[in-house]
Design an enzyme around this catalytic site. Sequence first.
Site, PDB file in Angstrom:
ATOM      1  N   TYR A 145       0.416  -7.874   0.986  1.00  0.00           N
ATOM      2  CA  TYR A 145       0.516  -7.157   2.257  1.00  0.00           C
ATOM      3  C   TYR A 145      -0.883  -6.825   2.799  1.00  0.00           C
ATOM      4  CZ  TYR A 145       1.032  -2.986   5.182  1.00  0.00           C
ATOM      5  OH  TYR A 145       0.921  -2.067   6.181  1.00  0.00           O
ATOM      6  N   VAL A 200       6.461   4.050  13.348  1.00  0.00           N
ATOM      7  CA  VAL A 200       5.227   4.462  14.029  1.00  0.00           C
ATOM      8  C   VAL A 200       5.249   4.015  15.494  1.00  0.00           C
ATOM      9  CG1 VAL A 200       2.704   4.469  13.936  1.00  0.00           C
ATOM     10  CG2 VAL A 200       4.001   4.176  11.818  1.00  0.00           C
ATOM     11  N   HIS A 252       9.513   3.793   0.603  1.00  0.00           N
ATOM     12  CA  HIS A 252       8.415   4.771   0.584  1.00  0.00           C
ATOM     13  C   HIS A 252       8.765   6.027  -0.202  1.00  0.00           C
ATOM     14  CE1 HIS A 252       7.059   2.661   4.455  1.00  0.00           C
ATOM     15  NE2 HIS A 252       6.226   2.336   3.504  1.00  0.00           N
ATOM     16  N   ARG A 254       4.483  -0.372 -10.402  1.00  0.00           N
ATOM     17  CA  ARG A 254       4.887  -1.372  -9.410  1.00  0.00           C
ATOM     18  C   ARG A 254       3.686  -2.284  -9.187  1.00  0.00           C
ATOM     19  NH1 ARG A 254       6.438   0.915  -3.486  1.00  0.00           N
ATOM     20  NH2 ARG A 254       4.181   0.989  -3.345  1.00  0.00           N
ATOM     21  N   PHE A 258       6.567   5.352 -10.203  1.00  0.00           N
ATOM     22  CA  PHE A 258       6.124   4.074 -10.771  1.00  0.00           C
ATOM     23  C   PHE A 258       4.769   4.212 -11.461  1.00  0.00           C
ATOM     24  CE2 PHE A 258       8.649   2.345  -6.955  1.00  0.00           C
ATOM     25  CZ  PHE A 258       9.831   2.355  -7.677  1.00  0.00           C
ATOM     26  N   GLY A 312       0.722  -4.375  -7.800  1.00  0.00           N
ATOM     27  CA  GLY A 312      -0.064  -4.355  -6.560  1.00  0.00           C
ATOM     28  C   GLY A 312      -0.497  -2.975  -6.108  1.00  0.00           C
TER      29      GLY A 312
HETATM   30  N1  NAD Z   1       4.330   3.308   7.457  1.00  0.00           N
HETATM   31  C1  NAD Z   1       3.142   3.320   6.886  1.00  0.00           C
HETATM   32  O1  NAD Z   1       2.863   4.129   5.966  1.00  0.00           O
HETATM   33  C2  NAD Z   1       2.075   2.358   7.337  1.00  0.00           C
HETATM   34  C3  NAD Z   1       0.796   2.482   6.781  1.00  0.00           C
HETATM   35  C4  NAD Z   1      -0.204   1.571   7.171  1.00  0.00           C
HETATM   36  C5  NAD Z   1       0.058   0.604   8.127  1.00  0.00           C
HETATM   37  N2  NAD Z   1       1.317   0.517   8.655  1.00  0.00           N
HETATM   38  C6  NAD Z   1       1.560  -0.529   9.660  1.00  0.00           C
HETATM   39  O2  NAD Z   1       2.093   0.075  10.827  1.00  0.00           O
HETATM   40  C7  NAD Z   1       3.013  -0.783  11.483  1.00  0.00           C
HETATM   41  C8  NAD Z   1       4.313  -0.055  11.715  1.00  0.00           C
HETATM   42  O3  NAD Z   1       4.847   0.402  10.475  1.00  0.00           O
HETATM   43  P1  NAD Z   1       6.244   1.179  10.431  1.00  0.00           P
HETATM   44  O4  NAD Z   1       6.229   2.071   9.236  1.00  0.00           O
HETATM   45  O5  NAD Z   1       6.542   1.733  11.759  1.00  0.00           O
HETATM   46  O6  NAD Z   1       7.225  -0.040  10.121  1.00  0.00           O
HETATM   47  P2  NAD Z   1       8.736  -0.309  10.636  1.00  0.00           P
HETATM   48  O7  NAD Z   1       9.321  -1.300   9.703  1.00  0.00           O
HETATM   49  O8  NAD Z   1       9.441   0.985  10.833  1.00  0.00           O
HETATM   50  O9  NAD Z   1       8.487  -0.960  12.051  1.00  0.00           O
HETATM   51  C9  NAD Z   1       8.140  -2.305  12.216  1.00  0.00           C
HETATM   52  C10 NAD Z   1       8.885  -2.804  13.442  1.00  0.00           C
HETATM   53  O10 NAD Z   1       8.461  -4.146  13.701  1.00  0.00           O
HETATM   54  C11 NAD Z   1       9.602  -4.937  13.985  1.00  0.00           C
HETATM   55  N3  NAD Z   1       9.248  -6.310  13.617  1.00  0.00           N
HETATM   56  C12 NAD Z   1       8.907  -6.782  12.381  1.00  0.00           C
HETATM   57  N4  NAD Z   1       8.622  -8.088  12.438  1.00  0.00           N
HETATM   58  C13 NAD Z   1       8.770  -8.451  13.741  1.00  0.00           C
HETATM   59  C14 NAD Z   1       8.597  -9.684  14.432  1.00  0.00           C
HETATM   60  N5  NAD Z   1       8.243 -10.793  13.810  1.00  0.00           N
HETATM   61  N6  NAD Z   1       8.837  -9.711  15.771  1.00  0.00           N
HETATM   62  C15 NAD Z   1       9.207  -8.577  16.426  1.00  0.00           C
HETATM   63  N7  NAD Z   1       9.393  -7.387  15.825  1.00  0.00           N
HETATM   64  C16 NAD Z   1       9.169  -7.335  14.490  1.00  0.00           C
HETATM   65  C17 NAD Z   1      10.711  -4.330  13.162  1.00  0.00           C
HETATM   66  O11 NAD Z   1      12.003  -4.637  13.636  1.00  0.00           O
HETATM   67  C18 NAD Z   1      10.391  -2.841  13.265  1.00  0.00           C
HETATM   68  O12 NAD Z   1      11.024  -2.256  14.377  1.00  0.00           O
HETATM   69  C19 NAD Z   1       3.143  -2.007  10.565  1.00  0.00           C
HETATM   70  O13 NAD Z   1       2.330  -3.039  11.070  1.00  0.00           O
HETATM   71  C20 NAD Z   1       2.609  -1.518   9.222  1.00  0.00           C
HETATM   72  O14 NAD Z   1       2.050  -2.556   8.473  1.00  0.00           O
HETATM   73  C21 NAD Z   1       2.319   1.367   8.295  1.00  0.00           C
HETATM   74  O1  UPG Z   2      10.379   5.175  -5.288  1.00  0.00           O
HETATM   75  C1  UPG Z   2       9.138   5.197  -5.281  1.00  0.00           C
HETATM   76  C2  UPG Z   2       8.369   4.723  -4.189  1.00  0.00           C
HETATM   77  C3  UPG Z   2       6.989   4.757  -4.279  1.00  0.00           C
HETATM   78  N1  UPG Z   2       6.385   5.234  -5.393  1.00  0.00           N
HETATM   79  C4  UPG Z   2       4.923   5.300  -5.477  1.00  0.00           C
HETATM   80  O2  UPG Z   2       4.457   6.131  -4.437  1.00  0.00           O
HETATM   81  C5  UPG Z   2       3.163   5.695  -4.008  1.00  0.00           C
HETATM   82  C6  UPG Z   2       3.219   5.462  -2.524  1.00  0.00           C
HETATM   83  O3  UPG Z   2       4.071   4.326  -2.317  1.00  0.00           O
HETATM   84  P1  UPG Z   2       4.712   3.969  -0.901  1.00  0.00           P
HETATM   85  O4  UPG Z   2       5.293   5.197  -0.285  1.00  0.00           O
HETATM   86  O5  UPG Z   2       5.584   2.777  -1.085  1.00  0.00           O
HETATM   87  O6  UPG Z   2       3.435   3.617  -0.017  1.00  0.00           O
HETATM   88  P2  UPG Z   2       2.250   2.571  -0.328  1.00  0.00           P
HETATM   89  O7  UPG Z   2       2.641   1.486  -1.245  1.00  0.00           O
HETATM   90  O8  UPG Z   2       1.042   3.391  -0.690  1.00  0.00           O
HETATM   91  O9  UPG Z   2       2.070   1.883   1.101  1.00  0.00           O
HETATM   92  C7  UPG Z   2       2.157   2.622   2.323  1.00  0.00           C
HETATM   93  O10 UPG Z   2       0.881   3.031   2.671  1.00  0.00           O
HETATM   94  C8  UPG Z   2      -0.014   1.957   2.911  1.00  0.00           C
HETATM   95  C9  UPG Z   2      -1.361   2.539   3.297  1.00  0.00           C
HETATM   96  O11 UPG Z   2      -1.901   3.274   2.224  1.00  0.00           O
HETATM   97  C10 UPG Z   2       0.558   1.120   4.052  1.00  0.00           C
HETATM   98  O12 UPG Z   2      -0.273   0.055   4.319  1.00  0.00           O
HETATM   99  C11 UPG Z   2       1.944   0.604   3.734  1.00  0.00           C
HETATM  100  O13 UPG Z   2       2.475  -0.055   4.867  1.00  0.00           O
HETATM  101  C12 UPG Z   2       2.810   1.748   3.391  1.00  0.00           C
HETATM  102  O14 UPG Z   2       4.045   1.227   2.935  1.00  0.00           O
HETATM  103  C13 UPG Z   2       2.845   4.430  -4.837  1.00  0.00           C
HETATM  104  O15 UPG Z   2       2.105   4.819  -5.964  1.00  0.00           O
HETATM  105  C14 UPG Z   2       4.229   3.961  -5.304  1.00  0.00           C
HETATM  106  O16 UPG Z   2       4.208   3.242  -6.511  1.00  0.00           O
HETATM  107  C15 UPG Z   2       7.122   5.693  -6.471  1.00  0.00           C
HETATM  108  O17 UPG Z   2       6.569   6.114  -7.491  1.00  0.00           O
HETATM  109  N2  UPG Z   2       8.477   5.660  -6.380  1.00  0.00           N
END
Ligand code: NAD
Ligand code: UPG
Length: 324
Positions: free
Chosen positions: A139, A12, A189, A281, A208, A283
């Site tokens: 988380y 992101v 994911h 899974r 899951f 949580g």
């Molecule tokens: N991807 C989603 O579905 C989702 C949903 C809700 C919230 N978020 C939040 O959005 C943010 C970005 O998510 P993303 O999917 O891009 O994750 P990502 O893992 O792709 O990116 C996280 C980045 O942060 C860096 N990082 C982690 N810990 C660090 C530290 N201590 N110091 C410096 N850099 C550090 C990593 O190297 C990575 O580049 C996160 O805070 C996550 O919790 C993501």
């Molecule tokens: O191999 C897999 C991976 C995931 N899932 C399921 O798919 C759903 C979505 O899971 P996942 O894609 O891991 O996302 P979440 O656990 O919902 O969490 C995501 O979405 C959240 C917001 O809703 C963010 O906070 C998190 O950072 C982000 O990882 C869940 O029911 C999982 O159990 C499966 O069944 N099989």
Amino acid sequence: MKLLVTGGAGYVGSVTSRLLLDAGHQVTVLDNLVTGFREAVAPDATFVEADIRDAAQVLTPGSGFDAVLHFAGLIAAGESMVKPELYWHDNVVKSLALLDAVRAAGVPRFIFSSTAAVYGNPVELPITESAVKAPTNTYGATKLTFDHALTSEAFAHNLAAVSLRYFNVAGAYISGDHEIGERHDPETHLIPIALQVAAGKREKLQLFGDDYPTIDGTCVRDYIHVEDLARAHLLALDAATAGEHRIYNLGNGNGFSNKQVAEVAREVTGTELPVEIAPRRDGDPATLVASSERAREELGWVPEKNTLQAMIGDAWTFYRKHVA
Ligand SMILES: NC(=O)c1ccc[n+]([C@@H]2O[C@H](COP(=O)([O-])OP(=O)(O)OC[C@H]3O[C@@H](n4cnc5c(N)ncnc54)[C@H](O)[C@@H]3O)[C@@H](O)[C@H]2O)c1
Ligand SMILES: O=c1ccn([C@@H]2O[C@H](COP(=O)(O)OP(=O)(O)O[C@H]3O[C@H](CO)[C@@H](O)[C@H](O)[C@H]3O)[C@@H](O)[C@H]2O)c(=O)[nH]1
């Protein structure tokens, strides 16, 4: 504006950095590359390889940053149940150190990547910002804790703070010269794992749990295109107000079950995509669907790429060219 983007080498953060730069802002990315990729950092951003714990090295008094956008953190809900200490440390202790540096440097604005996971199993759907917060995984608890820290920081020290509570982010930014998307290793994911199966990198997609109280027994999530999400950050920067901690849910308001996601991934990739039901899974809340009315009204945010077909289509374009 002169902006510090933590986590700008991640999914992101890298897409949002692109949009910020294209809007004329000056961007410094701070990332320790623990899960991110150096090549994902926008080439026209300044890159500092460092941990957020050491952000004071960049946020020096007089450095003149107008805002910090804080994406860096650990993000896997499942892993947070197995290694909670890691999540408390990285998402809370280190983020508080970053906030100390922000205060010392006098940075006026702070935008934080919060999450739908703060709500836990919702009592009412869709989920508004005032809904009960009872995270079912560590988380979500760590993100909620830092949200609370921002509320008191805004009140006591006049920070303009915004927490954006993303629901499930999907898709890739595909535009002209730019193709920026999701790369997590190992991947946890649902959508990218489905694409790994479609590409023949995994044998099958494990779902899951199929005994949740949902339409087909699998969990339901609200997916939001990463480009729509990135745009919300630009709007949040404009709306941030000194002394206030604003909170916005960002989703489309439509829930898709894990089985429905697998079905659309099958359609988009034109593959068989074998699925197997596996144990739950720990949580995982059963259903997360957003009300984003507040973001629509106060930020003027309107998600545009709101079909699962568009999100999985863009993710597939990125995956085939850059990951597979
Ligand atoms: N991807 C989603 O579905 C989702 C949903 C809700 C919230 N978020 C939040 O959005 C943010 C970005 O998510 P993303 O999917 O891009 O994750 P990502 O893992 O792709 O990116 C996280 C980045 O942060 C860096 N990082 C982690 N810990 C660090 C530290 N201590 N110091 C410096 N850099 C550090 C990593 O190297 C990575 O580049 C996160 O805070 C996550 O919790 C993501
Ligand atoms: O191999 C897999 C991976 C995931 N899932 C399921 O798919 C759903 C979505 O899971 P996942 O894609 O891991 O996302 P979440 O656990 O919902 O969490 C995501 O979405 C959240 C917001 O809703 C963010 O906070 C998190 O950072 C982000 O990882 C869940 O029911 C999982 O159990 C499966 O069944 N099989």
